[in-house]
Design a protein around this motif. Structure first.
Motif, PDB file in Angstrom:
ATOM      1  N   ALA A 185       0.830  -1.197   0.000  1.00  0.00           N
ATOM      2  CA  ALA A 185       0.000   0.000   0.000  1.00  0.00           C
ATOM      3  C   ALA A 185       0.868   1.252   0.000  1.00  0.00           C
ATOM      4  CB  ALA A 185      -0.924   0.012   1.213  1.00  0.00           C
ATOM      5  N   PRO A 245       3.946   3.577  -1.382  1.00  0.00           N
ATOM      6  CA  PRO A 245       4.683   3.745  -2.634  1.00  0.00           C
ATOM      7  C   PRO A 245       6.115   3.216  -2.496  1.00  0.00           C
ATOM      8  CG  PRO A 245       3.570   5.774  -2.032  1.00  0.00           C
ATOM      9  CD  PRO A 245       3.429   4.848  -0.873  1.00  0.00           C
ATOM     10  N   PHE A 295      15.189  -3.201 -12.162  1.00  0.00           N
ATOM     11  CA  PHE A 295      14.549  -2.101 -11.448  1.00  0.00           C
ATOM     12  C   PHE A 295      15.232  -1.818 -10.118  1.00  0.00           C
ATOM     13  CE2 PHE A 295      11.190  -3.171 -14.455  1.00  0.00           C
ATOM     14  CZ  PHE A 295      11.103  -1.929 -15.040  1.00  0.00           C
ATOM     15  N   LEU A 337      17.694  -2.168 -19.061  1.00  0.00           N
ATOM     16  CA  LEU A 337      17.042  -2.758 -20.216  1.00  0.00           C
ATOM     17  C   LEU A 337      17.514  -4.200 -20.433  1.00  0.00           C
ATOM     18  CD1 LEU A 337      15.057  -1.507 -22.178  1.00  0.00           C
ATOM     19  CD2 LEU A 337      16.943  -1.163 -23.767  1.00  0.00           C
ATOM     20  N   GLY A 390      -0.226  -8.865 -16.988  1.00  0.00           N
ATOM     21  CA  GLY A 390      -0.975  -7.628 -16.876  1.00  0.00           C
ATOM     22  C   GLY A 390      -1.265  -7.192 -15.449  1.00  0.00           C
ATOM     23  N   PRO A 400      -0.349  -5.427 -12.246  1.00  0.00           N
ATOM     24  CA  PRO A 400       0.689  -4.511 -11.772  1.00  0.00           C
ATOM     25  C   PRO A 400       1.228  -4.882 -10.393  1.00  0.00           C
ATOM     26  CG  PRO A 400      -1.406  -3.369 -12.188  1.00  0.00           C
ATOM     27  CD  PRO A 400      -1.651  -4.813 -12.390  1.00  0.00           C
ATOM     28  N   PRO A 416       5.465   0.536 -11.103  1.00  0.00           N
ATOM     29  CA  PRO A 416       4.382   0.414 -12.073  1.00  0.00           C
ATOM     30  C   PRO A 416       4.926   0.205 -13.463  1.00  0.00           C
ATOM     31  CG  PRO A 416       4.735   2.691 -11.573  1.00  0.00           C
ATOM     32  CD  PRO A 416       5.739   1.914 -10.764  1.00  0.00           C
ATOM     33  N   ARG A 417       6.248   0.219 -13.601  1.00  0.00           N
ATOM     34  CA  ARG A 417       6.755   0.154 -14.962  1.00  0.00           C
ATOM     35  C   ARG A 417       6.947  -1.286 -15.392  1.00  0.00           C
ATOM     36  NH1 ARG A 417      11.456   4.350 -15.061  1.00  0.00           N
ATOM     37  NH2 ARG A 417      11.544   5.118 -12.937  1.00  0.00           N
ATOM     38  N   PHE A 477       8.553  -0.720 -24.359  1.00  0.00           N
ATOM     39  CA  PHE A 477       9.458  -1.544 -23.556  1.00  0.00           C
ATOM     40  C   PHE A 477      10.624  -0.716 -23.014  1.00  0.00           C
ATOM     41  CE2 PHE A 477      12.731  -4.785 -22.906  1.00  0.00           C
ATOM     42  CZ  PHE A 477      12.013  -5.645 -22.108  1.00  0.00           C
ATOM     43  N   VAL A 478      11.210   0.111 -23.884  1.00  0.00           N
ATOM     44  CA  VAL A 478      12.410   0.856 -23.482  1.00  0.00           C
ATOM     45  C   VAL A 478      12.088   1.934 -22.449  1.00  0.00           C
ATOM     46  CG1 VAL A 478      14.199   2.417 -24.299  1.00  0.00           C
ATOM     47  CG2 VAL A 478      13.629   0.390 -25.617  1.00  0.00           C
ATOM     48  N   GLY A 518      10.085   2.200 -20.041  1.00  0.00           N
ATOM     49  CA  GLY A 518       9.975   1.772 -18.657  1.00  0.00           C
ATOM     50  C   GLY A 518      11.320   1.555 -17.984  1.00  0.00           C
ATOM     51  N   VAL A 537       8.541   8.981 -19.773  1.00  0.00           N
ATOM     52  CA  VAL A 537       8.895   7.740 -19.083  1.00  0.00           C
ATOM     53  C   VAL A 537       7.655   6.891 -18.802  1.00  0.00           C
ATOM     54  CG1 VAL A 537       9.863   6.768 -16.976  1.00  0.00           C
ATOM     55  CG2 VAL A 537      10.969   8.704 -18.086  1.00  0.00           C
ATOM     56  N   TYR A 538       6.563   7.522 -18.301  1.00  0.00           N
ATOM     57  CA  TYR A 538       5.466   6.712 -17.774  1.00  0.00           C
ATOM     58  C   TYR A 538       4.406   6.356 -18.811  1.00  0.00           C
ATOM     59  CZ  TYR A 538       7.689   7.160 -13.339  1.00  0.00           C
ATOM     60  OH  TYR A 538       8.614   7.077 -12.332  1.00  0.00           O
ATOM     61  N   PRO A 568       5.070   2.148 -19.891  1.00  0.00           N
ATOM     62  CA  PRO A 568       4.402   0.977 -19.299  1.00  0.00           C
ATOM     63  C   PRO A 568       2.888   0.991 -19.461  1.00  0.00           C
ATOM     64  CG  PRO A 568       5.355   2.423 -17.613  1.00  0.00           C
ATOM     65  CD  PRO A 568       5.872   2.888 -18.923  1.00  0.00           C
ATOM     66  N   ARG A 597       2.298  -0.168 -22.952  1.00  0.00           N
ATOM     67  CA  ARG A 597       2.638  -1.578 -23.181  1.00  0.00           C
ATOM     68  C   ARG A 597       1.526  -2.496 -22.683  1.00  0.00           C
ATOM     69  NH1 ARG A 597       6.602  -4.670 -20.030  1.00  0.00           N
ATOM     70  NH2 ARG A 597       6.618  -2.760 -18.847  1.00  0.00           N
ATOM     71  N   LEU A 598       1.062  -2.254 -21.454  1.00  0.00           N
ATOM     72  CA  LEU A 598       0.039  -3.142 -20.897  1.00  0.00           C
ATOM     73  C   LEU A 598      -1.295  -2.978 -21.625  1.00  0.00           C
ATOM     74  CD1 LEU A 598       0.841  -3.006 -17.096  1.00  0.00           C
ATOM     75  CD2 LEU A 598       1.362  -4.780 -18.747  1.00  0.00           C
ATOM     76  N   THR A 642      -7.679  -3.110 -17.795  1.00  0.00           N
ATOM     77  CA  THR A 642      -6.232  -3.091 -17.632  1.00  0.00           C
ATOM     78  C   THR A 642      -5.709  -1.656 -17.610  1.00  0.00           C
ATOM     79  OG1 THR A 642      -6.185  -5.076 -18.980  1.00  0.00           O
ATOM     80  CG2 THR A 642      -4.078  -4.018 -18.544  1.00  0.00           C
ATOM     81  N   THR A 687      -6.440   0.032 -14.366  1.00  0.00           N
ATOM     82  CA  THR A 687      -5.588  -0.493 -13.295  1.00  0.00           C
ATOM     83  C   THR A 687      -4.200   0.114 -13.349  1.00  0.00           C
ATOM     84  OG1 THR A 687      -6.744  -2.579 -13.571  1.00  0.00           O
ATOM     85  CG2 THR A 687      -4.793  -2.597 -12.179  1.00  0.00           C
ATOM     86  N   ILE A 688      -3.601   0.109 -14.547  1.00  0.00           N
ATOM     87  CA  ILE A 688      -2.217   0.584 -14.626  1.00  0.00           C
ATOM     88  C   ILE A 688      -2.161   2.094 -14.424  1.00  0.00           C
ATOM     89  CG2 ILE A 688      -2.277   0.649 -17.168  1.00  0.00           C
ATOM     90  CD1 ILE A 688       0.810  -0.135 -15.089  1.00  0.00           C
ATOM     91  N   THR A 732      -2.264   2.444 -10.626  1.00  0.00           N
ATOM     92  CA  THR A 732      -0.993   2.051 -10.002  1.00  0.00           C
ATOM     93  C   THR A 732       0.049   3.137 -10.220  1.00  0.00           C
ATOM     94  OG1 THR A 732      -1.565  -0.086 -10.909  1.00  0.00           O
ATOM     95  CG2 THR A 732       0.464   0.045  -9.680  1.00  0.00           C
ATOM     96  N   PHE A 741       1.883   5.480  -7.436  1.00  0.00           N
ATOM     97  CA  PHE A 741       3.345   5.428  -7.358  1.00  0.00           C
ATOM     98  C   PHE A 741       3.936   6.817  -7.472  1.00  0.00           C
ATOM     99  CE2 PHE A 741       7.342   5.394  -9.704  1.00  0.00           C
ATOM    100  CZ  PHE A 741       8.124   4.564  -8.921  1.00  0.00           C
ATOM    101  N   SER A 754      -2.504   6.594  -2.062  1.00  0.00           N
ATOM    102  CA  SER A 754      -2.597   5.450  -2.972  1.00  0.00           C
ATOM    103  C   SER A 754      -3.782   4.565  -2.611  1.00  0.00           C
ATOM    104  CB  SER A 754      -1.285   4.661  -3.066  1.00  0.00           C
ATOM    105  OG  SER A 754      -0.783   4.368  -1.817  1.00  0.00           O
TER     106      SER A 754
END
Lengths: 294, 349
Positions: free
Chosen positions: A125, A127, A211, A264, A285, A287, A293-294, B153-154, B156, B228-229, B232, B235-236, B274, B277-278, B281, B285, B329
């Motif tokens: 919960a 971050p 990560f 990467l 899928g 998270p 989240p990435r 992909f990159v 993230g 950056v964000y 992801p 992608r999802l 999906t 959700t992402i 999240t 974050f 959150s």
């Protein structure tokens, strides 16, 4: 798998091959990086803010330290911290995840499962970055504390992955067979269920190492991780940020490039393993099963 | 999603979705309590003497004794937890010695700046991600599709603080099209601080020159987060809408001779849960995750406050921020679960 088979696999999956190469180089440099650097990564060369050249491929920084040497030596801090931290959370997550997923046929097991899952909920919960920052902030910036913090924030990911895999595996006929034969639950879990539940966990471990490198560099960028003079990428990028606005871009930009490629590489390896092991992956899928989240 | 909410959903099965929604909102209380508990536990596990840490630079025995008493640290653990809870409910998060203000006041001044930054960035990222996902779903084998999945992909894997610095170099140093990365507003403009987010404060003051300056200051940090964000999220969403293409309802639509556009829309619609959700999240974050970008641009928001708190061992401030981030959150996850009822008909059934 023989070497020849491995080469065939890598030829068929370029992304996986790129991941394997990058990870292999990273591991090698983490082991020997500080010994093969052209200049001392902690000592000034006397020539300040030199642009990239043949002698100094990444230039020198404001105090005259060779940036390339700092980056090569920095593999040790960033990659080692990430790998040790992920190994710790993997170990903890597998044990707790197995306890939370395996059907122990005991009246106490249900309560244990519930407790473990709610604890994971609580940790997740918060971050991720702030939790890691707070942990290092409370314990003080040192390599050991950064490792503990990163291991702690990633543990729930491995817990959930292991639990998910165990829930599926224990429905297999060979697990029923083991039970019918009268094998104790512990043995069934350790010998039959867990070994067959490890693939998604290990594929994810590689991604998470990437990560964790990002997290280590981020913490150090803020001065809450590995402290100078130890060569580390995030701290190097931070030290160069002052020079960026006056045009000396190489001190920040080039180490960041190396950092991105390494992250990467670990992600490519992990995704490649996942592709090979489970072509139709349902967890991709969710998270809650991913680092950040990435 | 909590097991209780799930159970309630299955049992009712009634056309009214109010019941499960109420149940889900009820779990929010539990979640917040969970966050409070874990902050309490962490502080006690990792600090030998919270009173000494909370006292900050004023390490006189009287100050420590006063805090020990106020926090009830001389009592048993349950007693301590109780007094911690009661002071929380009175809005007492302690005082930040680095600023000299109550933590709650500090946070009220700084959270809006961070919220504005991450909300704008996330909204832009969401629109881009959805449009690109739709384009890719329409032509899953096109050149665009390849480029987009590569980017997804990159992106993230990129360190956001590094992208921010690179953007500063290009757009401030080389092109000179944006102001220096120092805060939300040029100090030449004086705008009364109402919310703490310069763009909004300038609007409230009706100062258009300050407003456009604040927007210019916001451009690069927002661009950094978006770059950056979006990755992801894209992608999802893309994975989900592509898998929608292979589902029976899409094949049925094709057999009926529906137009390609319509079929694409159905497939993208399949990805909405999906997507939501992402988004959630990422939003949860970012309140803390944007600290690095905030630092690069000296944004002066809640994230930078937390970083300063860590650097100066200001535990009251740090604890306050972790609490707020955790509650934020939890609220976002609640919103996500409620949005499910809107975007996913199966959740309503």
């Amino acid at each position: 798998m023989s070497l020849r088979e491995l080469l065939t696999v890598l030829r068929g999956d370029r992304a996986l091959a790129a991941g394997v190469v990058i990870v292999a180089i990273s591991l090698l440099l983490a082991a020997i990086g500080p010994w093969i650097v052209p200049f001392d990564p902690e000592r000034a060369t006397g020539e300040v803010l030199l642009a990239p050249s043949l002698e100094h491929p990444f230039g020198t920084d404001a105090s005259g330290i060779d940036v390339f040497s700092r980056v090569v030596a920095g593999f040790r801090a960033d990659v080692t911290i990430a790998i040790v931290a992920v190994a710790l959370s993997l170990a903890g997550g597998v044990v707790l995840g197995a306890l939370a997923g395996f059907d122990f046929r005991s009246p106490w097991a249900g309560r244990g499962r519930w407790t473990i899952l709610r604890l994971a909920d609580m940790v997740q919960a918060l971050p991720v970055f702030i939790l890691a920052l707070a942990l290092v902030g409370m314990t003080g910036p040192s390599v050991r504390n950064v490792i503990v913090a990163i291991a702690f924030v990633n543990l729930p990911i491995f817990l959930r992955l292991t639990r998910g895999a165990v829930l599926v595996t224990q429905r297999e006929a060979y697990v029923d067979a083991a039970r019918v034969m009268g094998l104790p639950s512990r043995v069934t879990l350790r010998r039959h269920v867990l070994p067959n539940s490890m693939e998604p966990v290990i594929a994810n471990a590689s991604i998470t190492v990437g990560f964790a490198v990002l997290l280590t560099a981020g913490l150090s960028f803020l001065g809450a991780g590995v402290r100078p003079p130890t060569p580390e990428w995030g701290a190097t990028i931070a030290s160069g940020s002052r020079n960026l606005v006056t045009g000396e871009w190489w001190i920040s930009v080039l180490p960041g490039l190396v950092l991105s490629v390494v992250v990467l590489g670990f992600a490519l390896l992990g995704e490649g393993l996942r592709r090979r092991w489970s072509p139709a992956d349902r967890t991709a899928g969710d998270p809650r099963l991913q680092a950040g989240p990435r | 999603m909590s097991a209780a909410a799930e159970g309630a959903r299955k049992r009712t099965g009634a056309p009214s979705w109010l019941g499960p929604v109420a149940a889900r909102a009820g779990t929010l209380v539990l979640q917040v309590l969970g966050v409070v508990t874990i902050v309490f536990v962490l502080v006690r596990v990792f600090l030998d003497n919270p009173a000494r840490a909370l006292a900050g630079q004023n390490q006189s025995p009287e100050a420590i004794a006063a805090i020990t008493e106020r926090l009830g640290l001389d009592g048993s653990l349950p007693q301590q937890f109780w007094s911690y809870l009661t002071s929380l409910f009175q809005g007492d998060l302690g005082d930040a010695f680095s600023t000299g203000n109550p933590v709650l006041t500090d946070l009220r001044e700084r959270v809006p700046a961070t919220l504005l930054l991450i909300t704008v960035a996330l909204a832009i990222a969401a629109v881009i991600a959805l449009l690109l996902a739709a384009a890719v779903t329409a032509r899953p084998r096109g050149l665009l599709a390849r480029g987009v999945s590569g980017y997804g992909f990159v992106a993230g894997a990129l360190p956001d603080f590094w992208i921010g610095l690179a953007l500063v170099f290009v757009f401030y140093f080389q092109l000179g099209v944006v102001p220096a990365p120092a805060g939300q507003l040029d100090p030449a403009y004086s705008v009364e601080i109402v919310t703490g987010a310069a763009v909004i404060d300038a609007l409230i003051a009706g100062n258009m020159a300050a407003f456009s300056d604040a927007l210019a200051h916001m451009a690069l940090p927002v661009a950094t987060l978006v770059l950056v964000y979006t990755g992801p999220i894209l992608r999802l969403t893309m994975t989900a809408s592509r898998s929608g293409l292979g589902m029976d309802f899409v094949r049925f639509g094709r057999a009926l001779g529906l137009r390609q556009r319509r079929i694409t829309w159905y497939a993208v619609r399949n990805a909405l849960p999906t997507f939501v959700t992402i988004l959630g999240t990422t939003y949860g974050f970012l309140l803390g995750g944007a600290v690095l970008v905030e630092t690069v641009f000296s944004w002066g928001g809640a994230g930078q406050y937390a970083v300063a708190a860590v650097q100066q061992s200001d535990f009251a401030a740090l604890q306050g921020f972790v609490l707020v981030a955790g509650i934020f959150s939890a609220l976002v996850y609640l919103a996500v679960d409620l949005l499910y009822y809107v975007v996913d008909p199966r959740a309503r059934a």
